[in-house]
Design an enzyme around this catalytic site. Sequence first.
Site, PDB file in Angstrom:
ATOM      1  N   HIS A 125       1.714   4.482  -2.801  1.00 29.46           N
ATOM      2  CA  HIS A 125       1.868   5.934  -2.616  1.00 29.46           C
ATOM      3  C   HIS A 125       3.245   6.371  -3.106  1.00 29.46           C
ATOM      4  O   HIS A 125       3.395   7.426  -3.737  1.00 29.46           O
ATOM      5  CB  HIS A 125       1.745   6.291  -1.139  1.00 29.46           C
ATOM      6  CG  HIS A 125       0.352   6.331  -0.598  1.00 29.46           C
ATOM      7  ND1 HIS A 125      -0.657   7.049  -1.200  1.00 29.46           N
ATOM      8  CD2 HIS A 125      -0.193   5.769   0.516  1.00 29.46           C
ATOM      9  CE1 HIS A 125      -1.773   6.921  -0.485  1.00 29.46           C
ATOM     10  NE2 HIS A 125      -1.521   6.149   0.557  1.00 29.46           N
ATOM     11  N   HIS A 142       3.423   6.808  -6.692  1.00 34.54           N
ATOM     12  CA  HIS A 142       2.686   8.008  -7.085  1.00 34.54           C
ATOM     13  C   HIS A 142       3.592   9.240  -6.992  1.00 34.54           C
ATOM     14  O   HIS A 142       3.491  10.169  -7.807  1.00 34.54           O
ATOM     15  CB  HIS A 142       1.471   8.159  -6.171  1.00 34.54           C
ATOM     16  CG  HIS A 142       0.376   9.003  -6.734  1.00 34.54           C
ATOM     17  ND1 HIS A 142      -0.751   9.323  -6.007  1.00 34.54           N
ATOM     18  CD2 HIS A 142       0.211   9.616  -7.929  1.00 34.54           C
ATOM     19  CE1 HIS A 142      -1.552  10.068  -6.729  1.00 34.54           C
ATOM     20  NE2 HIS A 142      -0.991  10.274  -7.901  1.00 34.54           N
ATOM     21  N   HIS A 150       0.830  -1.208   0.000  1.00 32.30           N
ATOM     22  CA  HIS A 150       0.000   0.000   0.000  1.00 32.30           C
ATOM     23  C   HIS A 150       0.867   1.261   0.000  1.00 32.30           C
ATOM     24  O   HIS A 150       0.686   2.156  -0.838  1.00 32.30           O
ATOM     25  CB  HIS A 150      -0.910  -0.020   1.233  1.00 32.30           C
ATOM     26  CG  HIS A 150      -1.756   1.198   1.396  1.00 32.30           C
ATOM     27  ND1 HIS A 150      -3.087   1.240   1.043  1.00 32.30           N
ATOM     28  CD2 HIS A 150      -1.470   2.443   1.878  1.00 32.30           C
ATOM     29  CE1 HIS A 150      -3.569   2.442   1.289  1.00 32.30           C
ATOM     30  NE2 HIS A 150      -2.611   3.197   1.799  1.00 32.30           N
ATOM     31  N   GLU A 151       1.799   1.329   0.940  1.00 27.02           N
ATOM     32  CA  GLU A 151       2.623   2.534   1.031  1.00 27.02           C
ATOM     33  C   GLU A 151       3.539   2.678  -0.170  1.00 27.02           C
ATOM     34  O   GLU A 151       3.845   3.797  -0.603  1.00 27.02           O
ATOM     35  CB  GLU A 151       3.432   2.523   2.336  1.00 27.02           C
ATOM     36  CG  GLU A 151       2.587   2.562   3.599  1.00 27.02           C
ATOM     37  CD  GLU A 151       1.620   3.741   3.646  1.00 27.02           C
ATOM     38  OE1 GLU A 151       1.896   4.767   2.998  1.00 27.02           O
ATOM     39  OE2 GLU A 151       0.586   3.635   4.327  1.00 27.02           O
TER      40      GLU A 151
END
Length: 688
Positions: free
Chosen positions: A475, A478, A471-472
Amino acid sequence: MTLSLPNPLLSDWTGPFELPPFAAIAPADFRPAFERGIEEHRREIDAIVADPAAPDFDNTIAAFEASGRTLRRVSSVFFNLASADTSDALQAIEREIAPVLSRHYNAIYLDDGLFARVDAVFRRGVAGLTEEQARVLERYHTGFLRSGAGRPAETKARLAAISERLAVLGTTFGQNVLGDEKAWTLVIEKEADLAGLPDFVVAAAAKTAEDRGLAGRWVITLSRSSIEPFLQFSTRRDLREQAFKAWAARGANGGASDNRAIIAETVALRAEKARLLGYASYADYRLSDAMAKSPEAAEALLRSVWEPARRRAVDERAALQELVQAEGGNFDLAPWDWRFYSERRRKAEFDLDESALKPFLPLDNIIAAAFDTATRLFGLSFTERSDLVLHHPDARAFEVKDADGSPVGLFIGDYFARPSKRSGAWMSAFRGQQKLIGDIRPIIINVMNFAKAADGEPTLLSFDEARTLFHEFGHGLHGLLSNVTYPSIAGTGVDRDFVEFPSQLYEHWLEQPEVLRRFAVHYRTGEPMPADLLARLTASRTFNQGFATVEYVASALVDLEMHTLSSAEDFDADAFEKKVLDEIGMPDAMVMRHRPAHFQHVFAGDGYSSAYYSYLWSEVLDADGFRAFKEAGDPFDPAVAKRLRDFVYSAGNRRPPEEAYRGFRGRDPDPSALLEKRGLAAAPVAAE
């Protein structure tokens, strides 16, 4: 004669990747560096306002974008350290600087002369501007209006005072939670009190004890990676109760670190701010500039998921209560029992438990899996740079390059829990991407709180922890893949209810059998996860989803409801929490994932205030978005991956999120994908 050494925060950073010179920076350097940065920024803003030339995009908007470089640089280093490796000295500076920075930025966004120029450019329209420039202009104009620009002087003065006070309250809230987390430990003196704990939990507790000068004993902390496995496995119900109550009471223990008065003042000030800006509530204010557009839309989504999730959780609770009784327990299931009996139920139903999975999920393998997924999707390569000096010895750096060998940026992973780090997991940046002033490549950091293994042993993750890492890293990608000109719309600078889309989407690749077969390898034998274990893991994907969904949605509803209040004088967080949970029918033996007094998403700053629903909003996008790869028949389909990179990961806030999603998917999202993903969709009725 004493020579004054140059402040390293204000010197040119000439090392590899222009990393901050961490080894040279002392806490005493920050306050003068902040002061210099604020002075420079103010002079740059004054020069824009005083420019005799007619306002245009370059001399107003682009100049504004280029201003404040020193302040941004100092702030990025300070606030990353303040959250990942803080100290008493840094916390004192944080308390001092929070209102100073708020005052500085308020003065800018409430500056009549600056707003007049921005407004003049905006009213001229977008003719002659690129798509990106038009978006930046619109975002700035909206930001000024939402800050109170153009309103009467007394209104602006009150808005500035509210913002300054909220900055102080948010800083204090976060420090109080960290203080409670640091202050509480469960010190286990006798080996018999370790009953039920697998070897990996015992080893991590021994390592924590050793790190705290308690060698020969075992320590459980309030870090999620420590307390959750303890609650899962410990057969000592009395110790589980003690640990759970401490976990649930963070920020609400009375005394100096109690956050309930801070919550009351924060909610009241936010409601007042909304009224001054012409909104019915703070939630109306926040969500008017988000994908949801209104609190009613956010609540409708939450309610649509709440009922099926609640029904599932009630069934789960009944099954756990049966298990309690079957094992001779003469008590009603309590919150400190749920994880313990869920683990037993999972073992009974799927022949699967965490102790069987963890040996196949060593941290290094999961990092490699996250990197390899990015390689297969986007052509990226990752090379570890052990020669770089970082902010903490545990942190690791990786040079990232594109498929053609061109530089992408630097990725830093800081994976282990420590008392100087706030709880949770997050992505941040020491430097964002931009092209306005040179081709600036990003320095991105992921911060976790995994329990560190004993020296010489690999750190083993639970499947949930492995998912958190993916998940991180979503990010992180991104931020790394950002490819825009203007810093204000780079990377993760998107709507709050869109920012979780790239991260939650990335979690899907961890569950792909071809990824697990390659990287879920036993840390001792090197053997891949057995096919039958992999099948059982896949079959259990939606196990306990009633519990997981209810504890999250309850938190999101309480957050949203408290911020829909038109006024909030004498607000009582405990009473409000109980009222909302009673109204929605919170199942017995469950509590919110984040109770108000330690709800840092919402009160340690305003990042997710009235917007904790964002995870679920983004999950509609990620559930539907991954269907694009399924429809293509390949989780690494090159054409789908290219659209994902072009319209999402590299696009920043170049266009509204609805347009970005349609550019990737070719249509609006299908909301049914969410319930299907969580296993909460109604089963089809068989034809007679």
